[in-house]
Each structure stands twice: as C-alpha cells, then as structure tokens.
Write a protein that holds these residues in place. Structure first.
Motif, short mmCIF file in Angstrom:
data_model
loop_
_atom_site.label_atom_id
_atom_site.label_comp_id
_atom_site.label_asym_id
_atom_site.label_seq_id
_atom_site.Cartn_x
_atom_site.Cartn_y
_atom_site.Cartn_z
N LEU A 1 35.96 102.77 47.63
CA LEU A 1 35.69 102.71 49.06
C LEU A 1 36.83 103.34 49.85
O LEU A 1 36.59 104.07 50.83
CB LEU A 1 35.48 101.26 49.51
CG LEU A 1 34.20 100.59 49.00
CD1 LEU A 1 34.27 99.08 49.22
CD2 LEU A 1 32.97 101.17 49.70
N ARG A 2 38.05 103.07 49.45
CA ARG A 2 39.19 103.66 50.16
C ARG A 2 39.19 105.18 50.03
O ARG A 2 39.60 105.89 50.95
CB ARG A 2 40.50 103.09 49.61
CG ARG A 2 40.73 101.61 49.93
CD ARG A 2 42.14 101.17 49.52
NE ARG A 2 42.33 99.74 49.69
CZ ARG A 2 42.29 98.86 48.69
NH1 ARG A 2 42.08 99.28 47.45
NH2 ARG A 2 42.47 97.57 48.93
N ARG A 3 38.75 105.69 48.87
CA ARG A 3 38.75 107.13 48.64
C ARG A 3 37.49 107.81 49.15
O ARG A 3 37.39 109.04 49.11
CB ARG A 3 38.92 107.43 47.14
CG ARG A 3 40.29 107.04 46.60
CD ARG A 3 40.52 107.54 45.20
NE ARG A 3 39.66 106.91 44.21
CZ ARG A 3 38.71 107.53 43.53
NH1 ARG A 3 38.47 108.81 43.73
NH2 ARG A 3 37.97 106.89 42.64
N GLY A 4 36.51 107.03 49.62
CA GLY A 4 35.30 107.62 50.15
C GLY A 4 34.26 107.98 49.12
O GLY A 4 33.27 108.64 49.43
N VAL A 5 34.45 107.53 47.87
CA VAL A 5 33.46 107.80 46.82
C VAL A 5 32.18 107.02 47.08
O VAL A 5 31.08 107.50 46.83
CB VAL A 5 34.03 107.44 45.43
CG1 VAL A 5 32.99 107.64 44.34
CG2 VAL A 5 35.26 108.28 45.14
#
Length: 334
Positions: free
Chosen positions: A135-139
């Motif tokens: 989620l933090r990396r936008g995956v």
C-alpha cells in the motif's frame, strides 16, 4: 517527458523490477527499458542504479517520485471529471488476508459482478506486513485485513468491527464437555495453526505460552481449510475466526469450546495516507461496511454459556466510521 514514460517509471519504481513492470503494463521488457533510458536522457541523469540482478532508485529518482505520483493522480482525476461515464469502472487491486478472501469476499465479488460489471476487483492474498508495504508503494489500492486496532505509519485505517476468534475441536474431543475451557486446558493437546502469515498467530502464541513452563509447540498447517480438516480427525485444538468455521459447526463437523481469548482483532480497510480515495475505492469501502454490518449469527450462545449452539444476536457491534460522500447505499446480498 511524456505520460507513457512517467507511467512506466512509476510501475518500475513500484515493483523495483523491469520484468514485473513489463508484465503489468503488457509491454516487452525491451520497451520498458527503452522508455526509462529515454526519460533519463531527457533529464540528463540516471534514475535507477543497476546492481547485479537488482535495481534501486538514485537520489534523483527518489526526488522524482512524488512529482510523478502527483502528475498521474491529476491525469486520472481529469479523466474522471470529463468523462460521461456514470458507472464505476477500471480495476481495484485489493490485498486481503486468507480468511477474508475465503469467507467474506465471495459475496462481495458476486455483488460487484452483477451491479458494477465494468469494475474489476483484483484480489491478492497477502500477509498484513506485505499489505502495509504494498500500500505504501502503491502496488495495491486497498488492504482488507484482520489485525489489532493500531495505526500504521503512512497508512489510513478504517475499523469495520471485531472479528471473533473461537477455539474449535472435533465433536468427540475430550475438551468438548460443555464447561468453560482455560488456556491451560488447550495446552494439554496438540495446537493446530495456520501458516506463519496468519495475522493473529503471534498473539495466539503469546497467550498459549503465558505461564507455560516450556514453549507450546504448534502443528503448522498451510491454511485454515487444512487446519479444519486436521481438527475433524480429532487430533487437536485450534483458534480460528468464527466466520471460517461457521459452516463446519452447523454441519456438526466441529464444535466451539466455551473459551475467550485475551486479545482482540478487527477487520479493517487500509489505504495509503496521502492517497485521495477514488469513487471506486469509496464504493468498495461502502459495500464492505454494509456487508460486515449485516452479520447476525454467533456460534456461541453467550446468554446460556452453551458452546456450539447457533443463536441470533440482536445487537451487533457497529462498523467503524463511515466515509462521507460515498456513492449510494447499495445493499449487497451476503
């Protein structure tokens, strides 16, 4: 710089892999490499360091990331504002733990399939830790998780409600005697557990080992379904989400013991803190919130103390805060 290059840069940065980015974008890997080189040539600086078989962002690449994310978000917002589409569409990528995928998501998927056929839900089975990172990396767009109610750095959390954990055994097990069971009672028998990616396993192990003379060994099964199969043979006890054993209890394959854990876990929806929720994300949150709020059964009759009996609860715990501005009030068939 053009949008295609920026989008490709964002996918490579997200996965830290040219191969995975090419697969997701459905490009040849050589095309992805060429676009990144073209972007680097435009900027006059390298964006990725190549170290053996791995890559990482250069300081310039790290400074570029927030600008690329803002540009792509604005493009998406502009596209939505000028389109005439009234029906939610596109793809939502959702990371969820095994028990929610297996026992919550089928009804939700069915609802979206019939009501919003142009919106595709892409489910990915993850551990809570994997979901936080993705989620933090936008995956992933959203996480649908079971964990203790605590905040995570860089993430927003919406608590939907508690997930009841129950101790279960085969009907003929010695502990299935109708009286209250203690943690010491559970320790006397083999304890079957899902894999180490189980979201509440560490809490369960801590409970089991509290005041124990030696660490309690666990018999590890790959997933919840295999734990249930093991329990049905009568070889041990386990602690599982109530929703995961409901059908087996109703069919008299398993029995719920009169036992309560010392900890609580909650169903939660999680997303990146700085991310603006799209209409589709809000819709998913709204539907899941309503689905969770429609639960009406418990496997334990707490009024009589009799384990293994099914009864209806009149006062359900209410889901967590509702988001304002979420579309409509659809009622999924759970």
């Amino acid at each position: 710089m053009d949008l295609k290059q920026l989008s490709t840069f964002h996918r490579v940065m997200t996965h830290m892999s040219f191969t995975k980015a090419a697969t997701e974008l459905r490009y040849a890997q050589s095309s992805v490499t060429a676009q990144i080189k073209s972007l680097e040539a435009t900027l006059g600086m390298e964006l990725f360091e190549r170290l053996g078989g791995k890559i990482r962002l250069t300081p310039v690449g790290e400074r570029l990331v927030p600008y690329v994310e803002r540009i792509l978000a604005l493009v998406d917002e502009a596209r939505q504002s000028v389109t005439d589409e009234t029906e939610p569409s596109g793809t939502l990528t959702i990371g969820a733990v095994e028990s929610l995928i297996s026992y919550r998501m089928p009804a939700i998927l069915e609802f979206f399939y019939h009501r919003y056929p142009r919106l595709q839900l892409n489910l990915q089975s993850v551990t809570c830790g994997e979901a936080h990172d993705s989620l933090r990396r936008g995956v992933q767009d959203l996480g649908f998780l079971i964990e203790p109610e605590n905040g995570r750095h860089g993430l927003e959390t919406m608590v939907l409600g508690p997930v009841r954990l129950v101790a279960v055994v085969a009907p003929g097990h010695p502990l299935n005697r109708g009286s209250q069971v203690s943690m010491a009672d559970l320790r006397r028998f083999p304890v079957l557990a899902p894999g180490i990616d189980c979201s509440y396993r560490a809490l369960m192990e801590s409970d089991l080992n509290a005041n124990a003379e030696t660490p309690v060994p666990l018999i590890e099964f790959g997933n919840i379904e295999s734990v249930k199969q093991g329990l049905a043979t009568g070889i041990g006890v386990s602690v599982l989400p109530e929703i995961a054993v409901a059908s087996a209890v109703r069919e008299a394959q398993l029995s719920v013991l009169d036992w309560e854990p010392s900890f609580e876990v909650f169903a939660q929806i999680v997303w990146r803190q700085d991310r603006k929720l799209s209409r589709e994300m809000r819709l998913f949150i709204d539907v899941v919130t309503q689905t969770m709020g429609q639960d009406s059964e418990s496997l334990v009759d707490t009024s009589s103390g009799a384990p293994g009996r099914t009864c209806h609860r009149g006062n359900q715990p209410q889901p967590g805060k509702r988001l304002t501005g979420s579309p409509g009030s659809p009622r999924p068939s759970a």
